[in-house]
Design an enzyme around this catalytic site. Structure first.
Site, PDB file in Angstrom:
ATOM      1  N   LYS A   1     -84.344  -2.583  93.323  1.00  0.00           N
ATOM      2  CA  LYS A   1     -85.165  -2.845  92.114  1.00  0.00           C
ATOM      3  C   LYS A   1     -84.501  -2.273  90.861  1.00  0.00           C
ATOM      4  O   LYS A   1     -84.755  -2.700  89.773  1.00  0.00           O
ATOM      5  CB  LYS A   1     -86.547  -2.194  92.252  1.00  0.00           C
TER       6      LYS A   1
ATOM      7  N   LYS B   1     -91.965   7.924  93.594  1.00  0.00           N
ATOM      8  CA  LYS B   1     -90.775   8.782  93.725  1.00  0.00           C
ATOM      9  C   LYS B   1     -89.878   8.671  92.499  1.00  0.00           C
ATOM     10  O   LYS B   1     -89.277   9.663  92.093  1.00  0.00           O
ATOM     11  CB  LYS B   1     -89.993   8.499  95.010  1.00  0.00           C
TER      12      LYS B   1
ATOM     13  N   ASP C   1     -88.241   3.905 103.482  1.00  0.00           N
ATOM     14  CA  ASP C   1     -88.586   3.708 104.886  1.00  0.00           C
ATOM     15  C   ASP C   1     -87.388   3.892 105.813  1.00  0.00           C
ATOM     16  O   ASP C   1     -87.536   3.837 107.027  1.00  0.00           O
ATOM     17  CB  ASP C   1     -89.204   2.317 105.105  1.00  0.00           C
TER      18      ASP C   1
ATOM     19  N   LYS D   1     -92.012   6.082 100.256  1.00  0.00           N
ATOM     20  CA  LYS D   1     -92.400   4.673 100.414  1.00  0.00           C
ATOM     21  C   LYS D   1     -92.402   3.995  99.043  1.00  0.00           C
ATOM     22  O   LYS D   1     -92.665   4.638  98.030  1.00  0.00           O
ATOM     23  CB  LYS D   1     -93.796   4.654 101.025  1.00  0.00           C
TER      24      LYS D   1
END
Lengths: 449, 352
Positions: B86, B60, B172, B55
């Protein structure tokens, strides 16, 4: 689907609707482009891949009696020609530039931004881009992701967007009506039929706003709210438009199962319409009598060919519901032809099917009632025409070679797609429409030399 | 007849001997690998493609970058591919700097040179960022598909021939684009970084659904949950229970640590900024476990109602736990690392 009427046997839905060969319509975007092109003075601006406009030309326009796209359609259509870059980063900037240059380069009264599947999936904010140009031109946006429906849906969406974005309430003009339900480039005879109907209604003192095929297209659109009544010539398509106009402007509406073909249907149509518009029945009867006299006097000329050449043949129809009802009722009720089967190709919604079946069974005066099949898949249509006996096949040009294989069967293209005839102002509508239809059928069989 | 047979016979005898030698040679290598406590670069015969999902904001990228750093220290040639619009996955490998992304280059419309999209970071780690559109515009999922296809087309992997590729993916799995790394021919092993928060485990469950779907067509398989931001024993218990319920395994636990935050502020991984810290050692251990973990399987994702029921089952226990916590608040706080010593044996035992 089973009919309530025991006399009509109705064959059920196809089992694998997700696979279809040569459907009888294009996508929603195709229908919206068609409608924009039908309203003269409208410049369609496509926000889609380059293939969408090309497919409209090859599939929808050529399929409608080998018509070209016109000055704003075909290969002249402005298009944002979206590629992968626009899928990932969004295509709003490209659309902005495209609208700007289209307004500068293409003369038009109304610009219709028609967006397809790609911007629908990537979520381009087309409406806000279009809003930036509201001051510069008459402009509307129509969100027709191809996957949301077929050409008929696109036609409805065009008008629903127009109602939302363009139309303002106007004082109602007595005796003025709008005609909906005839989809340009989808109903083969849209240009001719609308002209004929407008002329016929004029005799009754009804001013019909046919919107399409007239040079004052934008003015026609803007005057939609001025109508006393909206008339929809289809058993299902265009009903949403009429409902929306009733909600927004309070205009009531009348639906008719199709474009009326020949004297009986046209008389019925005029009587219904006159009833709603409070036109004295005597006046209507007077006109009906006059028109029928001409029509039936001329039908006498084909009497010998009819009796000697092709007497009371069994016939099959493969067409959209409106055309199928008009043509079948005329041939069965006025010419004594025997309906073998009617295949409805426009995939009408379930709730409209009972009415279509009623029109093709109860309202058929002949003791022979046709099998009614709802099928849009060309392959399955081919299979369903097998092992049947008919001498006349009124269908699309896709069925031309089925008739050729049967030997003596006469084939005439009356429904979309028809690549084997050029159709400009040909019309089967109105009192004289039946004569035109007979002319076309019998010309195919009348004599070898 | 015999004249013909002789050369054929002698050839086949030679072939049998050759096979024997090759097998022996290979067997020695494998034996080496089993005995060796450390890694032997030579034993990696094929590129290891590992995808790490999780998520947003769960850590991560921090985890991936530290694993990459640890593996590069061990002598592996590592490539880390950030699959997130991002495009900040490899920041801490590059001194906190953003690198030009694949899609930036694609957008420029110019010819793309390999060195423009592959950037060298800490200890020679190859950093790639797929990039993506501005927030709220376009289709990020399609962006990831395009970027990965472009890497294939340009034969970037062949050109750099890394030993290990780590895909760091937004977790997700909301659409087909974000499932790209788990489809056939990209990654083989998938890990998920998750905290004990319900939403984070929900994302992991979604990932399991994605893996289950693609497993039928040769897609990637699951290899373990990396529990992150673990503060208390109960966090660990929740993740363990989730793993038991989804028939999945745990690759390791990483506690929340100030060392990581400090290192990130400097634009570095913990391994680079504070190589002697306990946390750095913990990441090294995790990296070792990941590289020696050959286990691959299809997890059993919970249905929406099952997941809700499972989350509710923890509600009372968490309430009780919070009450106890309030009582303990007056007591001095213990260092979290004391509790969390990696337990490789117990974790290994769970691996099927």
């Amino acid at each position: 689907m089973t009919s309530n009427n025991s006399e009509a046997s109705v064959i059920s839905e196809p089992k694998y609707p997700e696979v279809m060969e040569a459907p009888r319509y294009s996508c929603a975007l195709g229908g919206a482009i068609s409608t924009a092109l039908g309203i003269f003075g409208t410049v369609p601006i496509l926000h889609s891949g380059a293939g969408c406009g090309q497919a409209h030309l090859n599939g929808q326009a050529y399929g409608c009696g080998e018509n070209a796209g016109g000055p704003q359609g075909g290969t002249s259509t402005p298009c944002s020609c979206l590629v992968e870059e626009h899928v990932i980063f969004g295509g709003e900037n490209k659309l902005r530039n495209l609208i700007q240059s289209s307004i500068e380069l293409m003369d038009g009264d109304l610009y219709a931004v028609i967006s397809g599947c790609v911007p629908a999936l990537t979520g381009d904010d087309v409406e806000s881009v279009v809003k930036e140009f509201k001051e510069k031109a008459n402009i509307i946006s129509i969100k027709t992701a191809g996957f949301i429906g077929n050409s008929y849906k696109g036609y409805e969406l065009f008008f629903l967007s127009t109602i939302d974005q363009l139309l303002k309430p106007l004082p109602v003009k007595k005796g003025r009506i709008n005609i909906f339900g005839v989809v340009p480039y989808q109903h083969l005879f849209w240009k001719g039929d609308l002209k004929v109907l407008k002329g016929t209604l004029q005799r009754l003192g009804i001013e019909a706003n046919i919107i399409l095929r007239e040079f004052n297209g934008l003015a026609n659109l803007l005057e939609i709210p001025a109508a006393e009544l909206n008339v929809v010539l289809s058993p299902w398509n265009g009903h949403e438009i009429a409902k929306s106009l009733q909600e927004k402007f309070g205009t009531s509406y009348l639906t008719f199962p199709g474009v009326p073909v020949g004297p009986k249907q046209t008389s019925n149509f005029l009587l219904q319409l006159a009833g709603r518009l409070n036109i004295p029945e005597e006046k209507v009867q007077e006109i009906i009598e006059e028109e029928e006299r001409i029509a039936y006097r001329f039908i006498e000329y084909l009497g010998d060919v009819h009796i000697l050449g092709l007497p009371h043949p069994y016939f099959a129809v493969v067409a959209d519901s409106g055309t199928a009802i008009g043509v079948t009722q005329f041939l069965a009720n006025e010419m004594g032809y025997l309906p073998e089967t009617v295949i409805i190709t426009d995939n009408p919604p379930q709730e409209a099917r009972a009415e279509i079946i009623h029109q093709l069974s109860v309202n058929i005066e002949s003791i022979f009632k046709p099998d009614i099949i709802f099928e849009s898949d060309s392959h399955k249509i081919r299979l369903k025409l097998r092992d049947r006996s008919f001498l006349v096949l009124l269908a699309s040009s896709l069925e031309k070679f089925i008739a050729a294989d049967l030997g003596a069967t006469v084939h005439l293209s009356v429904s979309f797609p028809s690549f084997d005839r050029l159709i400009l102002e040909r019309s089967y509508a109105g009192f004289g429409g039946g004569l035109n239809l007979m002319e076309d059928i019998l010309s195919k069989t009348v004599a070898p030399l | 007849m015999r004249l013909y047979l002789r050369p054929i016979l002698s050839l086949s005898v030679r072939a049998i001997f050759a096979c024997f030698f090759i097998n022996k040679y290979q067997a020695d290598y494998y034996r080496l690998s089993l005995k060796s406590a450390h890694f032997e670069v030579a034993i990696v015969t094929k590129i290891r493609n590992i995808a790490i999902y999780g998520k947003g904001g769960i850590g991560k990228s921090t985890t991936s970058s530290n694993i990459s750093a640890a593996l590069s220290e061990e002598g592996y040639k590592v490539m880390q591919i950030g699959c997130d619009p991002k495009s900040d996955s490899t920041n801490t490998l590059r001194g906190g700097r953003f690198v030009p992304t694949v899609l930036d280059k694609l957008r420029s419309g110019k010819r793309i040179e390999t060195n423009e999209i592959v950037h060298e970071g800490f200890n020679g780690i190859l950093c790639v960022e797929t990039g993506g559109p501005e927030p709220g515009v376009g289709c990020a999922g399609r962006g990831i598909i395009t970027a990965i296809e472009l890497l294939k087309q340009k034969k970037i992997i062949e050109e750099f021939s890394p030993d290990i590729i780590i895909y760091d993916v937004l977790g997700d799995v909301v659409c087909g684009g974000f499932a790209m790394p788990i489809r056939e021919g990209v990654a083989e092993q998938v890990y998920t970084v998750s905290s004990s928060d319900f939403m984070s485990l929900y994302a992991s469950n979604n990932l399991f659904k994605g893996i289950k779907k693609y497993s039928k067509s040769g897609g990637a398989l699951f290899s373990g949950i990396i529990g992150n931001s673990i503060n208390l024993p109960i966090n660990e218990e929740i993740i363990q229970d989730f793993a038991a319920n989804t028939k999945s395994t745990i690759a390791g636990f990483v506690p929340r640590s100030l060392t990581v935050a400090k290192a990130e502020l400097q634009g570095k991984t913990t391994i680079e900024a504070d190589p002697d810290s306990d946390q750095a050692e913990l990441y090294r251990n995790l990296a070792r476990k990941i590289i020696s973990n050959e286990s691959r399987y299809v997890p059993a994702p919970l249905g929406t109602d099952e997941l809700k029921a499972w989350a509710e089952s923890w509600y009372d226990r968490l309430l009780q736990h919070n009450k106890n916590q309030e009582q303990q608040d007056t007591e001095p706080v213990k260092s979290d690392l004391k509790y969390y010593e990696l337990k490789p044996d117990s974790a290994k035992a769970k691996v099927k």
